[in-house]
Each structure stands twice: as structure tokens, then as C-alpha cells.
Design a protein around this motif. Structure first.
Motif, PDB file in Angstrom:
ATOM      1  N   TYR A 126       0.885  -1.411  -0.169  1.00  0.00           N
ATOM      2  CA  TYR A 126      -0.056  -0.187  -0.082  1.00  0.00           C
ATOM      3  C   TYR A 126       0.700   0.818  -0.509  1.00  0.00           C
ATOM      4  CZ  TYR A 126      -3.721  -3.685   0.715  1.00  0.00           C
ATOM      5  OH  TYR A 126      -4.507  -4.238   1.235  1.00  0.00           O
ATOM      6  N   PHE A 127       1.822   1.152   1.046  1.00  0.00           N
ATOM      7  CA  PHE A 127       2.976   2.517   0.896  1.00  0.00           C
ATOM      8  C   PHE A 127       3.681   2.268  -0.538  1.00  0.00           C
ATOM      9  CE2 PHE A 127       6.295   5.002   1.868  1.00  0.00           C
ATOM     10  CZ  PHE A 127       6.204   5.969   2.700  1.00  0.00           C
ATOM     11  N   PHE A 128       4.321   1.492  -1.476  1.00  0.00           N
ATOM     12  CA  PHE A 128       4.566   1.593  -2.386  1.00  0.00           C
ATOM     13  C   PHE A 128       3.333   1.785  -3.073  1.00  0.00           C
ATOM     14  CE2 PHE A 128       4.919  -0.496  -6.481  1.00  0.00           C
ATOM     15  CZ  PHE A 128       6.485   0.153  -6.577  1.00  0.00           C
ATOM     16  N   ILE A 129       2.126   1.712  -3.276  1.00  0.00           N
ATOM     17  CA  ILE A 129       1.602   2.273  -4.495  1.00  0.00           C
ATOM     18  C   ILE A 129       1.534   3.795  -3.518  1.00  0.00           C
ATOM     19  CG2 ILE A 129      -0.800   2.506  -5.037  1.00  0.00           C
ATOM     20  CD1 ILE A 129       0.694  -0.357  -5.875  1.00  0.00           C
ATOM     21  N   PHE A 130       0.902   4.331  -2.968  1.00  0.00           N
ATOM     22  CA  PHE A 130       1.089   5.767  -2.745  1.00  0.00           C
ATOM     23  C   PHE A 130       2.273   6.851  -3.058  1.00  0.00           C
ATOM     24  CE2 PHE A 130      -2.880   4.549   0.197  1.00  0.00           C
ATOM     25  CZ  PHE A 130      -4.024   5.408  -0.636  1.00  0.00           C
ATOM     26  N   SER A 131       2.582   5.838  -2.692  1.00  0.00           N
ATOM     27  CA  SER A 131       4.956   6.570  -3.045  1.00  0.00           C
ATOM     28  C   SER A 131       5.057   6.684  -4.532  1.00  0.00           C
ATOM     29  CB  SER A 131       5.780   5.703  -2.688  1.00  0.00           C
ATOM     30  OG  SER A 131       6.225   5.348  -1.465  1.00  0.00           O
ATOM     31  N   VAL A 132       4.023   5.430  -5.729  1.00  0.00           N
ATOM     32  CA  VAL A 132       4.399   5.783  -6.727  1.00  0.00           C
ATOM     33  C   VAL A 132       3.516   6.985  -7.091  1.00  0.00           C
ATOM     34  CG1 VAL A 132       3.645   4.666  -9.078  1.00  0.00           C
ATOM     35  CG2 VAL A 132       4.480   3.827  -7.225  1.00  0.00           C
ATOM     36  N   ILE A 133       2.156   6.918  -6.522  1.00  0.00           N
ATOM     37  CA  ILE A 133       1.387   8.094  -7.284  1.00  0.00           C
ATOM     38  C   ILE A 133       2.004   9.540  -6.551  1.00  0.00           C
ATOM     39  CG2 ILE A 133      -1.133   9.075  -6.409  1.00  0.00           C
ATOM     40  CD1 ILE A 133      -2.056   6.173  -5.876  1.00  0.00           C
ATOM     41  N   PHE A 134       2.369   9.758  -5.280  1.00  0.00           N
ATOM     42  CA  PHE A 134       2.622  10.972  -4.874  1.00  0.00           C
ATOM     43  C   PHE A 134       4.433  11.326  -5.426  1.00  0.00           C
ATOM     44  CE2 PHE A 134       6.473  12.806  -2.657  1.00  0.00           C
ATOM     45  CZ  PHE A 134       6.003  14.095  -2.901  1.00  0.00           C
ATOM     46  N   ALA A 135       4.660  10.480  -6.614  1.00  0.00           N
ATOM     47  CA  ALA A 135       5.883  10.371  -7.186  1.00  0.00           C
ATOM     48  C   ALA A 135       5.256  11.073  -8.361  1.00  0.00           C
ATOM     49  CB  ALA A 135       7.009   9.053  -6.764  1.00  0.00           C
ATOM     50  N   VAL A 136       4.255  10.453  -9.044  1.00  0.00           N
ATOM     51  CA  VAL A 136       4.309  11.032 -10.532  1.00  0.00           C
ATOM     52  C   VAL A 136       3.286  12.347  -9.754  1.00  0.00           C
ATOM     53  CG1 VAL A 136       2.412  10.161 -12.132  1.00  0.00           C
ATOM     54  CG2 VAL A 136       3.627   8.114 -10.841  1.00  0.00           C
ATOM     55  N   GLY A 137       2.595  12.614  -9.401  1.00  0.00           N
ATOM     56  CA  GLY A 137       2.405  13.944  -9.452  1.00  0.00           C
ATOM     57  C   GLY A 137       3.942  15.282  -8.949  1.00  0.00           C
ATOM     58  N   HIS A 138       4.009  14.721  -7.750  1.00  0.00           N
ATOM     59  CA  HIS A 138       5.216  15.329  -7.531  1.00  0.00           C
ATOM     60  C   HIS A 138       5.773  16.579  -8.410  1.00  0.00           C
ATOM     61  CE1 HIS A 138       6.988  18.195  -4.257  1.00  0.00           C
ATOM     62  NE2 HIS A 138       7.842  16.802  -3.988  1.00  0.00           N
ATOM     63  N   ILE A 139       6.460  14.782  -8.997  1.00  0.00           N
ATOM     64  CA  ILE A 139       7.723  15.184 -10.133  1.00  0.00           C
ATOM     65  C   ILE A 139       7.078  15.929 -11.133  1.00  0.00           C
ATOM     66  CG2 ILE A 139       9.308  13.936 -11.267  1.00  0.00           C
ATOM     67  CD1 ILE A 139       9.341  11.732  -9.519  1.00  0.00           C
ATOM     68  N   ARG A 140       6.130  15.445 -11.560  1.00  0.00           N
ATOM     69  CA  ARG A 140       5.286  16.271 -13.028  1.00  0.00           C
ATOM     70  C   ARG A 140       4.929  17.759 -12.484  1.00  0.00           C
ATOM     71  NH1 ARG A 140       6.051  17.065 -17.564  1.00  0.00           N
ATOM     72  NH2 ARG A 140       4.549  18.963 -18.722  1.00  0.00           N
ATOM     73  N   ASN A 141       3.999  18.065 -11.365  1.00  0.00           N
ATOM     74  CA  ASN A 141       3.991  19.546 -10.649  1.00  0.00           C
ATOM     75  C   ASN A 141       5.141  19.948 -10.807  1.00  0.00           C
ATOM     76  OD1 ASN A 141       1.483  19.192 -10.825  1.00  0.00           O
ATOM     77  ND2 ASN A 141       1.763  18.421  -8.619  1.00  0.00           N
ATOM     78  N   SER A 142       6.309  19.321  -9.860  1.00  0.00           N
ATOM     79  CA  SER A 142       7.636  20.146  -9.486  1.00  0.00           C
ATOM     80  C   SER A 142       8.570  20.643 -11.364  1.00  0.00           C
ATOM     81  CB  SER A 142       8.769  19.091  -8.634  1.00  0.00           C
ATOM     82  OG  SER A 142       7.562  19.164  -7.571  1.00  0.00           O
ATOM     83  N   LEU A 143       8.249  19.176 -11.843  1.00  0.00           N
ATOM     84  CA  LEU A 143       9.142  20.067 -13.039  1.00  0.00           C
ATOM     85  C   LEU A 143       8.277  20.830 -14.684  1.00  0.00           C
ATOM     86  CD1 LEU A 143       9.590  16.695 -15.349  1.00  0.00           C
ATOM     87  CD2 LEU A 143      10.698  17.698 -14.594  1.00  0.00           C
ATOM     88  N   ASN A 144       6.558  21.328 -13.699  1.00  0.00           N
ATOM     89  CA  ASN A 144       5.526  22.419 -14.181  1.00  0.00           C
ATOM     90  C   ASN A 144       6.225  23.813 -13.841  1.00  0.00           C
ATOM     91  OD1 ASN A 144       4.328  20.654 -15.752  1.00  0.00           O
ATOM     92  ND2 ASN A 144       2.480  20.449 -14.918  1.00  0.00           N
ATOM     93  N   ASP A 145       6.491  23.849 -12.405  1.00  0.00           N
ATOM     94  CA  ASP A 145       7.112  24.574 -11.534  1.00  0.00           C
ATOM     95  C   ASP A 145       8.183  25.576 -12.629  1.00  0.00           C
ATOM     96  OD1 ASP A 145       4.590  24.968 -10.508  1.00  0.00           O
ATOM     97  OD2 ASP A 145       5.047  24.363  -8.572  1.00  0.00           O
ATOM     98  N   TYR A 146       9.322  24.444 -12.771  1.00  0.00           N
ATOM     99  CA  TYR A 146      10.598  24.578 -12.666  1.00  0.00           C
ATOM    100  C   TYR A 146      10.446  25.298 -13.867  1.00  0.00           C
ATOM    101  CZ  TYR A 146      15.460  24.484 -14.678  1.00  0.00           C
ATOM    102  OH  TYR A 146      16.254  24.282 -15.610  1.00  0.00           O
ATOM    103  N   ASN A 147      10.140  24.405 -14.696  1.00  0.00           N
ATOM    104  CA  ASN A 147       9.518  25.429 -16.705  1.00  0.00           C
ATOM    105  C   ASN A 147       9.289  26.887 -16.477  1.00  0.00           C
ATOM    106  OD1 ASN A 147      10.871  22.730 -17.753  1.00  0.00           O
ATOM    107  ND2 ASN A 147       9.318  22.022 -17.955  1.00  0.00           N
ATOM    108  N   ARG A 148       8.049  27.349 -15.814  1.00  0.00           N
ATOM    109  CA  ARG A 148       7.055  28.633 -15.138  1.00  0.00           C
ATOM    110  C   ARG A 148       7.986  29.117 -14.485  1.00  0.00           C
ATOM    111  NH1 ARG A 148       2.807  26.462 -12.970  1.00  0.00           N
ATOM    112  NH2 ARG A 148       3.650  26.875 -11.438  1.00  0.00           N
ATOM    113  N   SER A 149       9.018  29.122 -13.268  1.00  0.00           N
ATOM    114  CA  SER A 149      10.255  30.059 -13.392  1.00  0.00           C
ATOM    115  C   SER A 149      11.721  30.024 -14.485  1.00  0.00           C
ATOM    116  CB  SER A 149      10.573  29.007 -12.419  1.00  0.00           C
ATOM    117  OG  SER A 149      11.845  27.907 -12.120  1.00  0.00           O
ATOM    118  N   LYS A 150      11.480  29.717 -15.085  1.00  0.00           N
ATOM    119  CA  LYS A 150      12.733  29.666 -15.868  1.00  0.00           C
ATOM    120  C   LYS A 150      12.332  30.875 -17.054  1.00  0.00           C
ATOM    121  CE  LYS A 150      13.823  25.947 -18.402  1.00  0.00           C
ATOM    122  NZ  LYS A 150      14.448  24.939 -19.106  1.00  0.00           N
TER     123      LYS A 150
END
Length: 151
Positions: A126-150
Motif C-alpha cells: 500500500y505504501f509503495f502504491i501511494f509512493s508511486v502516485i505521490f512521485a508521479v504527481g510531485h515530480i510532474r508538478n515540480s517540472l511544470n513549476d521549474y519550466n514556469r520559473s525559467k
């Protein structure tokens, strides 16, 4: 059965965020109020990685568990190093997402790795599944924020 000691796993990642919320970033661009599937995924994942440890104990006995713990500690060290860079450089917003030692969005990738390997030491699918869901959302959102900050 409850295992409150396992709450140390999310607590270690949340500690720098407490300081972040009291000392906001400098030069932050206007917010993007658009809710995406990635934002929802990040929220669901965050909820899971905070709640699920209550129900699983930590196991550090086998070689695989010890290696997982070492990867967790390295990921946490990289995460803290990224936060240290941010706080030592006047809390510049772009530093929350800027590459560190060649790793893109290190403050998203390092906690994601930390949580994924924590699933091993807790023996929790269960923790693994939630970790994958977190990773997909957090990494994608952070990449979006990085591109916006540039811009």
C-alpha cells in the motif's frame, strides 16, 4: 495494530516544509491555479505516505532491507542538501526546482525515492502504491513549476 514509530518516515521529509511555510520563497511567480490530474495524484499520494506508516512496522534485518535503508538515507541527505541550498541562497523560488548535481527537480525526486524505498523496509505494498502516485504527481508538478520559473 498501530506503529507510531513508523511515522518517523514521513516526518523526516516534512521537517524542512515546516520552515518553508513560515519563511516563504522570494521571487515567486504568480500562481497557476489550474488543478490537474497530477495535483490530485500528488495530494492522494501525500495523504497515503503520511497515513499508511501508522499501520506498518519498520523491518531492517535482511540485506535487501539494509540496502533500502541506505538508499533512503542517501535520498534524505540529498533532499536536505537541496533545502539547505534553498535556505542559504535567500530562499530563491527557482532553487526549489533547479537541478542539483545534474539531477532535475531534486526536491521532488529525492523524497519520491525515499518513500519508494521506505515501502521496502515497511513491507507495505500500500505504501509503495501511494509512493508511486505521490512521485508521479510531485515530480510532474515540480517540472511544470521549474519550466514556469525559467520564463
Amino acid at each position: 495494530m498501530f506503529h507510531p514509530v513508523s511515522l518517523l518516515i514521513p516526518l523526516m521529509v516534512l521537517l524542512p516544509n515546516v520552515i518553508f511555510f513560515s519563511l516563504g520563497p522570494q521571487n515567486m511567480p504568480s500562481e497557476n491555479n489550474k488543478t490537474s490530474i497530477f495535483t490530485v495524484a500528488e495530494g492522494i499520494g501525500r495523504f497515503g505516505v503520511i497515513l499508511v506508516p501508522l499501520f506498518f512496522s519498520i523491518h531492517i534485518q535482511t540485506t535487501f532491507e539494509i540496502i533500502s535503508l541506505l538508499v533512503m538515507l542517501l535520498s534524505l541527505a540529498a533532499y536536505y542538501f537541496g533545502w539547505l541550498r534553498y535556505f542559504r541562497n535567500n530562499r530563491e523560488y527557482k532553487l526549489l526546482f533547479s537541478p542539483l548535481m545534474g539531477v532535475p527537480v531534486p526536491l521532488a525526486i529525492s523524497p519520491s525515492l525515499y518513500f519508494l524505498f521506505a515501502a521496502v523496509v515497511m513491507h507495505s505494498f500500500y505504501f509503495f502504491i501511494f509512493s508511486v502516485i505521490f512521485a508521479v504527481g510531485h515530480i510532474r508538478n515540480s517540472l511544470n513549476d521549474y519550466n514556469r520559473s525559467k520564463k
